[in-house]
Scaffold this active site. Sequence first.
Site, short mmCIF file in Angstrom:
data_model
loop_
_atom_site.label_atom_id
_atom_site.label_comp_id
_atom_site.label_asym_id
_atom_site.label_seq_id
_atom_site.Cartn_x
_atom_site.Cartn_y
_atom_site.Cartn_z
N SER A 153 7.67 -15.53 34.22
CA SER A 153 6.86 -16.80 33.89
C SER A 153 7.88 -18.16 34.18
O SER A 153 8.89 -18.18 33.37
CB SER A 153 6.59 -16.45 32.64
OG SER A 153 5.53 -15.65 32.88
N HIS A 189 4.33 -20.80 27.27
CA HIS A 189 4.47 -19.53 26.50
C HIS A 189 5.76 -18.95 26.42
O HIS A 189 6.42 -18.22 25.75
CB HIS A 189 3.26 -18.59 27.00
CG HIS A 189 3.85 -17.80 28.28
ND1 HIS A 189 3.20 -18.57 29.54
CD2 HIS A 189 4.61 -16.89 28.56
CE1 HIS A 189 3.53 -17.54 30.61
NE2 HIS A 189 4.48 -16.61 30.09
N ASP A 240 -0.42 -24.54 29.75
CA ASP A 240 0.83 -23.59 29.77
C ASP A 240 1.98 -24.06 30.40
O ASP A 240 2.50 -23.43 31.34
CB ASP A 240 0.41 -22.29 30.30
CG ASP A 240 1.31 -21.16 29.92
OD1 ASP A 240 2.14 -21.52 29.10
OD2 ASP A 240 1.01 -20.04 30.21
#
Length: 349
Positions: free
Chosen positions: A201, A89, A120
């Site tokens: 992230s 992402h 992911d």
Amino acid sequence: MDASLSRALRGAVAAAALVCCATAGCTAHAPPSGQDTAAATPMALVDLQSQYQKVIKQVLPSVVQIQASSELGSGVVYDGAGHVVTNAHVIGKEKTFQVTTASSEQPVGAHLVYAYPQQDLAVIKLDKVPAGLKAAVFGASEKVDVGQIVLAMGSPLGLSSSVTEGIVSATGRTVSEAGGGTGATLANMVQTSAAINPGNSGGALVDLAGRVIGIPTLAAADPSLGSSAAPGIGFAIPASMVKTIAGQIVKEGKVVDSGRAALGITARTVVNGSYQPAGVAVVDVSNGGAADKAGLRPGDTITAVGGQQVTTVTALQEALAAAKPGQKTSVTYQRDGNRKTVTVTLGEQ
């Protein structure tokens, strides 16, 4: 265990023992006359602080900042060839990126090798490997314990080379990125109290031995705060899964063995007369897939998998997340008003 960390823990235990004895009126372990008993705790803290600083100095050079056209995130240097692992992402649908490493004064160009949104994860590769690029050391997720001290490293809110501290709060969590990320359902996640903010992230969750034990991916949302993150509840993809997926991408250029179970269907959530989720309608069945072989067909409504109630597509994904390809499980469904249960040999996603 690192010697300095061992000394820190011994010092902390010794200090605790002295406090307990004093509380209980015990004098059997009293220190020699003139010794400052309060010095044990500060010394333990000094040793622990030194260990923090040692780990940060060791690992932070392996954590990079990734800039896509509209997203900013983090990544971890996977090897000396310039491969960097991050969250899918973070890169979105981009193919090229600007990466700032600890050993480069200016951003370095990078390109996408392969993205695997179902887990992911993604791997990008630096167009030019800067001198001094340092690959991270990945640990074994199965050895992660609840209560273990961890550090999260990344670029939260664009603040590169930031570090937060916490513990492993739980392991084996199954979470869904509903409303964010890639929408994937991820199994065996590591839950941590270390702050995970936008930009973290794709970074590194690190133990005090300097090993990456996970890739910070998302924070829990507090319903009372709308879409705001719930403080102290973050999740990281375990290092074992990271190594499995990234290793295949580096070697094969794609994921050839995901290890993720699938029914081989396209589905949507259906609601009952009260507009409450009531099951998962089968929209399409992959020819020769697990559902096809078990006799499921479009129009069926799945209500349970492996004895676990299924009311939404997310619930179906969570029921399958802990399963493995080739595993047999029961699927309960409704067809023409009749309830049926079949045994399905799961395929691979």
